[in-house]
Design a protein around this motif. Structure first.
Motif, PDB file in Angstrom:
ATOM      1  N   CYS A  68       0.817  -1.203   0.000  1.00 41.64           N
ATOM      2  CA  CYS A  68       0.000   0.000   0.000  1.00 41.64           C
ATOM      3  C   CYS A  68       0.852   1.256   0.000  1.00 41.64           C
ATOM      4  CB  CYS A  68      -0.858  -0.054   1.275  1.00 41.64           C
ATOM      5  SG  CYS A  68      -1.983   1.311   1.511  1.00 41.64           S
ATOM      6  N   VAL A  69       0.337   2.316  -0.624  1.00 43.02           N
ATOM      7  CA  VAL A  69       0.901   3.654  -0.487  1.00 43.02           C
ATOM      8  C   VAL A  69      -0.152   4.550   0.152  1.00 43.02           C
ATOM      9  CG1 VAL A  69       2.519   3.392  -2.406  1.00 43.02           C
ATOM     10  CG2 VAL A  69       0.265   4.395  -2.835  1.00 43.02           C
ATOM     11  N   CYS A  73      -6.093  11.220   2.223  1.00 49.53           N
ATOM     12  CA  CYS A  73      -7.072  11.068   3.308  1.00 49.53           C
ATOM     13  C   CYS A  73      -6.611  10.070   4.366  1.00 49.53           C
ATOM     14  CB  CYS A  73      -8.428  10.620   2.752  1.00 49.53           C
ATOM     15  SG  CYS A  73      -9.249  11.859   1.735  1.00 49.53           S
ATOM     16  N   ASP A  74      -5.465   9.453   4.183  1.00 47.32           N
ATOM     17  CA  ASP A  74      -4.939   8.479   5.148  1.00 47.32           C
ATOM     18  C   ASP A  74      -4.099   9.206   6.199  1.00 47.32           C
ATOM     19  OD1 ASP A  74      -6.049   6.352   3.661  1.00 47.32           O
ATOM     20  OD2 ASP A  74      -4.291   6.293   2.368  1.00 47.32           O
ATOM     21  N   SER A  75      -4.136   8.692   7.430  1.00 47.25           N
ATOM     22  CA  SER A  75      -3.381   9.347   8.501  1.00 47.25           C
ATOM     23  C   SER A  75      -2.683   8.317   9.389  1.00 47.25           C
ATOM     24  CB  SER A  75      -4.314  10.207   9.348  1.00 47.25           C
ATOM     25  OG  SER A  75      -5.174   9.396  10.110  1.00 47.25           O
ATOM     26  N   LEU A  80      -3.505   2.153  13.586  1.00 48.35           N
ATOM     27  CA  LEU A  80      -4.067   1.515  14.778  1.00 48.35           C
ATOM     28  C   LEU A  80      -5.069   0.421  14.432  1.00 48.35           C
ATOM     29  CD1 LEU A  80      -4.657   4.690  16.980  1.00 48.35           C
ATOM     30  CD2 LEU A  80      -2.740   3.068  17.099  1.00 48.35           C
ATOM     31  N   VAL A  81      -5.683   0.493  13.252  1.00 47.06           N
ATOM     32  CA  VAL A  81      -6.694  -0.501  12.877  1.00 47.06           C
ATOM     33  C   VAL A  81      -6.306  -1.344  11.669  1.00 47.06           C
ATOM     34  CG1 VAL A  81      -8.619   0.732  13.929  1.00 47.06           C
ATOM     35  CG2 VAL A  81      -8.048   1.172  11.525  1.00 47.06           C
ATOM     36  N   LEU A  82      -5.340  -0.898  10.877  1.00 46.48           N
ATOM     37  CA  LEU A  82      -4.898  -1.663   9.709  1.00 46.48           C
ATOM     38  C   LEU A  82      -3.650  -2.459  10.060  1.00 46.48           C
ATOM     39  CD1 LEU A  82      -5.541   1.026   6.972  1.00 46.48           C
ATOM     40  CD2 LEU A  82      -6.836  -1.089   7.336  1.00 46.48           C
ATOM     41  N   GLN A  83      -3.621  -3.713   9.687  1.00 49.48           N
ATOM     42  CA  GLN A  83      -2.546  -4.627  10.076  1.00 49.48           C
ATOM     43  C   GLN A  83      -1.501  -4.809   8.976  1.00 49.48           C
ATOM     44  OE1 GLN A  83      -4.738  -8.121  11.195  1.00 49.48           O
ATOM     45  NE2 GLN A  83      -5.705  -7.086  12.918  1.00 49.48           N
ATOM     46  N   PRO A  85       1.380  -2.132   6.451  1.00 54.71           N
ATOM     47  CA  PRO A  85       1.917  -0.767   6.346  1.00 54.71           C
ATOM     48  C   PRO A  85       1.093   0.090   5.379  1.00 54.71           C
ATOM     49  CG  PRO A  85       3.659  -2.395   6.099  1.00 54.71           C
ATOM     50  CD  PRO A  85       2.358  -3.146   6.070  1.00 54.71           C
ATOM     51  N   VAL A  86       0.799   1.331   5.815  1.00 53.25           N
ATOM     52  CA  VAL A  86      -0.028   2.225   5.005  1.00 53.25           C
ATOM     53  C   VAL A  86       0.558   3.626   4.855  1.00 53.25           C
ATOM     54  CG1 VAL A  86      -2.183   1.023   5.537  1.00 53.25           C
ATOM     55  CG2 VAL A  86      -1.454   2.901   7.000  1.00 53.25           C
TER      56      VAL A  86
END
Length: 177
Positions: A68-69, A73-75, A80-83, A85-86
């Motif tokens: 993922c990149v 809108c991503d912070s 804390l909720v995605l398992q 890397p974002v």
């Protein structure tokens, strides 16, 4: 390798689930997400079945197959909720005999040259355009498509790009790299 590419889920559990179904049906090895996963942003309407925690749950079920990149809108709180890397601003990889720079689209990666591919989401409109410095490709939007385009994702297999309508499963555009 078969790679599915998607962007701009914007917290829609409904369209995220359709994306997951298409991903599994296509038997893609990896899912590249080009940002804007959980939040819809101030300029966009709420997407269908807006549920950020359910969307995160669906994506976490595929965590070992996602890279993922970060979108605009991503912070940091998304971690804390995605398992998976974002927070990467861009990814650069080699596929279909080309160097591919993947970004959300609100920022430009390192210099590109003729023959390289710039892969974006952000604008919510599927696109393929040969430019002077690269080939520009946009996968469209999973949940908030614009300019009358369908809810979509993109498949890269060998050197072929196929844009897929998430609601029907139909291929609506094809290009070769």
């Amino acid at each position: 390798m078969k790679l599915m590419i998607a962007s701009d889920i914007h917290g829609s559990a409904y369209y995220c689930n359709l994306l997951k179904e298409r991903f599994l049906a296509e038997k893609a090895e990896k899912l590249l997400l080009l940002g804007d996963l959980l939040y819809h942003g101030a300029r966009n309407p709420l997407p269908r079945d807006y549920d950020t925690l359910k969307t995160a749950e669906i994506l976490n079920g595929l965590k070992d197959r996602i890279f993922c990149v970060k979108g605009n809108c991503d912070s940091q709180v998304d971690t804390l909720v995605l398992q998976f890397p974002v927070q990467a601003q861009f990814a650069v990889f080699f596929a279909a005999g080309r160097t591919i720079a993947a970004t959300h689209g609100h920022e430009t990666p390192a210099r590109l040259k003729k023959g390289d591919v710039l892969l974006n989401g952000h604008f919510h409109v599927p696109a393929f355009e040969e430019r002077a410095d690269c080939t520009y490709v946009n996968c469209g939007s999973v949940s908030i498509p614009k300019e009358n385009s369908p809810h979509s994702c993109l498949l890269l297999e060998e050197n072929e790009l196929r844009w897929i309508d998430l609601e029907t499963g139909a291929v609506f555009k094809r290009e070769n790299l």
